[in-house]
Design a protein around this motif. Structure first.
Motif, short mmCIF file in Angstrom:
data_model
loop_
_atom_site.label_atom_id
_atom_site.label_comp_id
_atom_site.label_asym_id
_atom_site.label_seq_id
_atom_site.Cartn_x
_atom_site.Cartn_y
_atom_site.Cartn_z
N TYR C 174 0.83 -1.20 0.00
CA TYR C 174 0.00 0.00 0.00
C TYR C 174 0.87 1.25 0.00
CZ TYR C 174 -3.73 3.20 1.48
OH TYR C 174 -4.63 4.23 1.56
N GLU C 175 1.85 1.26 0.89
CA GLU C 175 2.73 2.43 0.95
C GLU C 175 3.53 2.57 -0.32
OE1 GLU C 175 5.08 2.33 4.63
OE2 GLU C 175 3.48 3.52 5.55
N GLU C 176 4.03 1.44 -0.84
CA GLU C 176 4.85 1.47 -2.04
C GLU C 176 4.06 1.97 -3.23
OE1 GLU C 176 8.39 -1.86 -1.61
OE2 GLU C 176 6.80 -2.13 -3.11
N VAL C 296 2.43 13.05 9.53
CA VAL C 296 2.33 12.58 8.14
C VAL C 296 3.65 12.76 7.42
CG1 VAL C 296 -0.14 12.83 7.90
CG2 VAL C 296 1.34 14.76 7.38
N LEU C 297 4.41 13.75 7.79
CA LEU C 297 5.63 13.99 7.05
C LEU C 297 6.65 12.88 7.32
CD1 LEU C 297 6.88 16.05 5.15
CD2 LEU C 297 8.00 17.08 7.12
N ILE C 303 1.82 9.48 2.87
CA ILE C 303 0.82 10.54 2.93
C ILE C 303 1.51 11.89 2.83
CG2 ILE C 303 -1.09 11.50 4.24
CD1 ILE C 303 -1.56 8.62 3.53
N GLY C 304 2.59 12.04 3.57
CA GLY C 304 3.34 13.29 3.52
C GLY C 304 3.80 13.58 2.10
N ALA C 323 -5.77 13.98 1.94
CA ALA C 323 -6.54 13.78 3.18
C ALA C 323 -7.41 12.54 3.06
CB ALA C 323 -7.37 15.02 3.45
N ALA C 324 -8.00 12.38 1.89
CA ALA C 324 -8.87 11.21 1.68
C ALA C 324 -8.06 9.92 1.73
CB ALA C 324 -9.58 11.34 0.33
#
Lengths: 357, 267, 345
Positions: C174-176, C296-297, C303-304, C323-324
């Motif tokens: 998901y992050e990737e 988030v950063l 997200i950041g 944000a979503a």
């Protein structure tokens, strides 16, 4: 007063002094018992005594309790208590010695700049990973701190020698070295590659006993013990030196040499302690003062009294530090600094002769 | 103990304080060193006791060079009473006198040490002060304590720097009488630097007058305290008479205004 | 002669004490239980850590949220202090757990040992003495971190140990996905198309140069860091320099210390907008000053990245609402509703 009465004066005074030291020692023992019975974990007095007695007298076959209890008592609380006693004693006797040879009741070993030097060495290791010697893995900051403390003492000695080793030259040189290393320490913190490293350095400087273990103790103990014994051997010299350098020489004491030797011994003991624990201040200043109030300035009694007082003070501070906001801890260096405040206010307000005139 | 000083010279940096001083002290003798401020009296005493190291010359004690005698051993031979005394830390009178026993003590205070101290205190009439704190005493009392400390060293030579400057007349006479008495009853020789010419005259067997670090005159008080000498060394016109105690008595009259150098304070 | 006796006695006493210490043998070795299956992983300090599985009692002085994400929050028996943002998304049962350490710097060893964990997770703040005490008591300690380059490895290791590899991979993928998305879209940008950015955090004029995680974020989002070439990792820039560089964007990182509500973000932004040195810069004139929270950063990097990328290149990321995405991520992996402000505007 006839001669018998005069002689008895001395004997009685001596007995009182010995009694005072023994009393403090007894209080220290009580403090040890209390400290070992308290902690964030569950073992209390009964469990603690069980563990200790089962280890000391294995033939009595006492049930030592669960493994966890044993580990908590023997590997967490006991080393910490022993370290507190050793560090408190070592710092106090170094403070008393330096006050004696520098003829100044306001100095401590830190006046030689070893706290900044040790901090610098530790920061070098923590923030930049740079070390000088690394005999044991994981002890890089300890050895760095120690070696730079030693370097600081040599520098102080070298600078003071230019004008001759006198209290004034030593103190001035110490102040200079202190500033040099403080500046370098600040520089390291500024260029540190990780911001956790900066935090780690700050944390190191605060002084804490929470990392006590038996290996640490076995490393520090010989140095502190030998240094203490050697410092105590100079008790008479310190007595005589307080009459001034000239009178000291006339009484056969080479005060410059004694100053250099005792300075080195005090610095050695202090450096070996703070290399592990970080900077714990005020014990070395406050213990000799209180001891002097109780027992006078004869260093034969002053030094042992400082030792037990220092041990007691640090042990109580550390126990308080680890209990007051359980499970968190206050670094004990902060607590000892807080002791210093009311103490010095008291000194300011007091006009009693029991301090210097 | 015979003390011989040969060709002693000492300079503070480049300022010469003592030049080629030759002096002898005999057994049981009281020798006074007199001279104006800055003539080198204190410096001379300090050089004898190795508090200062002379640039040239030697101090010989029974033929041995003091430079070769260890500080410890020297402390058993020479006792030094400085002009003023302070102590950084508070000590009782007993403690202070006890420190005089340092050359003999390894660690513990023996019965004999205590005996000696009690005797000395009694001898000097300050037994009552034994438990008092040194820094709380009057100047005169402190002076006696310091003398007591030096005597506790059981020295054979006693050096005193202006021992009477802080004392009233009574104490002055007391202390000097005691010291003179000691030279007669024990094996003690004394050198004292003195300001007061009359006291020096009365209590000394021998006198040495210093001018600018050199020996100007040496001999009995009668031979040294002459009007010519005093005028030459002190720059003062005086009248010297023979006192009721058969010693020269100096009455200063007026300083000589012109033609005489003023000596500066240098120590 | 007596001097020597004293010194000799001292040495003998010391030797006796040392000998006693070794003979009394105060270490308490744990009994070895019947052999269970072990998994060995390498942690951030290079140590080969053997963990007996299945793990039942975890003390997480770091990565508490990862364990929850992997679905094994019931195994946690002790934790460290958590930030408000993390506490908000974790199940309430976690909050009831005892706090055994403020951080890895100051663990309470007694509490930790009493909880009898079979795994302890810490970061680099843990002292070697404390690690040794735990390991001597038979407790495996993993010293690692959630930042790159260890992030994926560490999460995979945790997944392996907990038997939650699927979930671990799901999260990593998901992050990737989002990291690659940003990467692809900015791949073909030329230098002139990339905005110059002045990054500030912690206090005024405090920035980050090449080699820091913040710099990497700016670059990965298609920006150019004006402080890249500074000799110090976290330099304090001179206002003149920043004014001279005339950055296109100003990014300010905030932490919980600055305040967590919208007003706090606005205050931070307004302060920058009103700084005399920056008044003539392109960023201030065009209002391209953005405040983004460290949560988030740094902690939730993808997200950041999205926030930054969208600010820098709005046209390339029109279809993305960071944000979503954030909300969806929290819902998907923590089953919680996202609340709070994380970036402004």
């Amino acid at each position: 007063m006839n001669t018998t009465e005069v002689k008895r004066l001395y004997t009685e005074a001596k007995a009182r002094k010995v009694l005072a030291i023994l009393s403090i020692f007894v209080v220290l023992l009580i403090a040890v018992v209390i400290s070992i019975s308290l902690g964030a974990g569950s073992p209390r007095f009964a469990e603690a005594m069980q563990v200790i007695f089962s280890k000391l007298f294995p033939f009595l076959e006492i049930d030592p309790g669960s493994k966890i209890t044993q580990v908590i008592i023997l590997d967490i609380r006991l080393p910490r208590i022993v370290l507190a006693i050793m560090a408190g004693a070592g710092l106090a006797v170094s403070g008393a010695t330096l006050q004696g040879v520098l003829r100044n009741p306001l100095v401590s070993p830190f006046i030689l700049g070893i706290s900044s030097a040790a901090g610098f060495g530790a920061a070098l290791a923590i923030a930049l990973g740079v070390g000088i010697l690394m005999p044991f893995k994981g002890y890089l900051e300890v050895f760095n701190a120690f070696i730079f403390s030693v370097i600081a003492v040599f520098m102080v000695y070298g600078i003071a020698r230019i004008r001759g080793i006198t209290p004034e030259s030593v103190i001035l040189a110490g102040v200079a070295i202190n500033y040099i290393f403080s500046a370098m320490l600040a520089l390291i913190q500024y260029i540190a590659p990780e911001h956790t490293a900066v935090r780690a350095v700050v944390y190191w400087l605060l002084g804490r006993l929470s990392n006590a273990n038996w290996e640490t103790i076995l490393l520090i103990l010989p140095i502190v013990l030998v240094a203490t014994v050697l410092m105590m051997r100079h008790s008479w010299d310190m007595n005589v030196m307080s009459l001034g350098e000239e009178v000291a020489i006339s009484l056969g004491v080479n005060s410059r040499r004694v100053l250099a030797i005792c300075m080195a011994l005090g610095a050695l003991a202090t450096a070996s302690i703070i290399s592990f624990t970080g900077v714990i201040g005020f014990i070395c200043l406050v213990s000799p003062h209180i001891a002097r109030m109780m027992i006078g300035s004869d260093h034969r009694f002053l030094l042992p009294c400082s030792i037990v007082l220092g041990a007691l003070l640090l042990l109580c501070s550390d126990t308080f530090a680890r209990l007051v906001i359980m499970p968190s801890e206050i670094p004990v260096g902060i607590l000892t600094s807080l002791i210093g405040v009311p103490f010095f206010v008291y000194l300011l307000l007091s006009r009693r002769r029991l301090f210097w005139h | 103990m015979k003390l011989v000083i040969n060709g002693l010279s000492f300079s503070y940096n480049s300022i010469a304080a003592l030049k080629d001083v030759e002096l002898e002290l005999g057994l049981n003798e009281v020798l006074s060193i007199v001279g104006p401020n800055g003539s080198g009296k204190t410096t001379l005493l300090k050089c004898i006791d190795r508090i200062l190291k002379p640039n040239q010359g030697a101090v010989l004690i029974d033929g041995r060079d003091a430079a070769n005698i260890g500080l410890d051993e020297l402390a058993k031979i020479i006792g030094y009473v400085p002009q003023s005394s302070t102590s950084t830390f508070p000590y009782t009178v007993f403690d202070v006198v006890l420190m005089g026993r340092k050359p003999y003590i390894r660690w513990s205070v023996s019965e004999r040490d205590k005996e000696i101290i009690a005797e000395i205190l009694k001898f000097l009439g300050i037994s009552e002060l034994a438990a008092r704190y040194f820094n709380e005493l009057s100047g005169g009392e402190q002076q006696k304590v310091i003398v007591a400390r030096a005597l506790a060293q059981q020295p054979q030579i006693l050096l005193l720097d202006e021992p009477t400057s802080n004392l009233d007349i009574k104490h002055q006479l007391e202390v000097l009488s005691i010291i003179k008495g000691l030279t007669q009853s024990r094996q003690l020789s004394v050198i004292m630097a003195m300001h007061d010419l009359n006291l020096a005259s009365r209590f000394s067997d021998k006198m040495a007058m210093l001018k600018h670090g050199c020996i100007f005159a040496v001999g009995t008080p009668k031979s040294v305290l002459t009007e010519e000498n005093i005028e030459s060394v002190y720059g003062v016109k005086s009248h010297v008479t023979n006192s009721v105690l058969d010693r020269p008595q100096v009455t200063p009259i007026a300083p000589i205004a012109t033609g005489v150098e003023n000596s500066e304070e240098s120590k | 002669m007596r001097k020597r006796t004293v010194v000799l006695s001292a040495i003998i006493i010391v030797l006796v004490i040392v000998a006693l210490a070794y003979t009394i043998n105060l270490y308490v070795p744990f009994e070895t239980a019947p052999q269970k299956e072990t998994i060995t992983i390498v942690d951030n300090t290079g140590v080969y850590v053997e963990v007996e599985v299945p793990v039942e009692r975890i003390i997480s002085i770091m990565a508490t949220e990862i364990i929850c994400l992997l679905g094994h929050e019931d195994k946690i028996v002790g934790r460290s202090l958590l930030s408000a943002d993390v506490e908000a998304i974790l199940p309430p049962s976690i909050l009831d757990l005892p706090v055994v350490a403020e951080s890895s710097f100051s663990p309470n060893m007694e509490l930790i040992l009493e909880l009898e964990p079979d795994l302890v997770l810490v970061d680099e703040g843990l002292s070697s003495e404390n690690r040794k005490t735990m390991e001597d008591a038979g407790i495996p300690v993993i010293n690692d971190m959630l930042m790159e380059p260890r992030r994926k490895i560490f999460i995979k290791n945790l997944g392996l140990i907990l038997g939650a590899e699927e979930k671990a991979n799901e999260f990593i993928d998901y992050e990737e996905y989002y990291e690659n998305l940003v990467k692809e879209r900015i791949e073909n940008l030329t230098t002139s198309e990339k905005p110059s950015v002045y990054f500030e955090w912690y206090m005024s004029w405090f920035s980050a140069s090449a080699g820091s995680e913040f710099h990497d974020m700016l670059v990965d989002a298609g920006g150019i860091n004006i402080a890249a070439g500074e000799p110090v990792l976290y330099p304090t820039l001179s206002p003149e320099y920043v004014a001279d560089e005339n950055p296109d964007f100003i990014i300010r990182m905030s932490t919980y210390l600055d305040g967590e509500d919208l007003a706090a973000f606005q205050t931070l932004r307004d302060e920058i907008l009103s700084r005399p040195a920056l008044s003539e810069s392109k960023a201030v004139k065009e209002g391209k000053v953005c405040v983004i929270k460290n949560t988030v950063l740094v902690d939730r990097r993808p997200i950041g990245l999205l926030y930054l990328a969208k600010w820098f290149h709005p046209s390339l990321f029109e279809d993305i609402d960071p944000a979503a995405v954030h909300e969806q991520m929290i819902q998907q992996f923590f089953g919680a509703d996202l609340e709070g402000v994380f970036a402004y505007p």
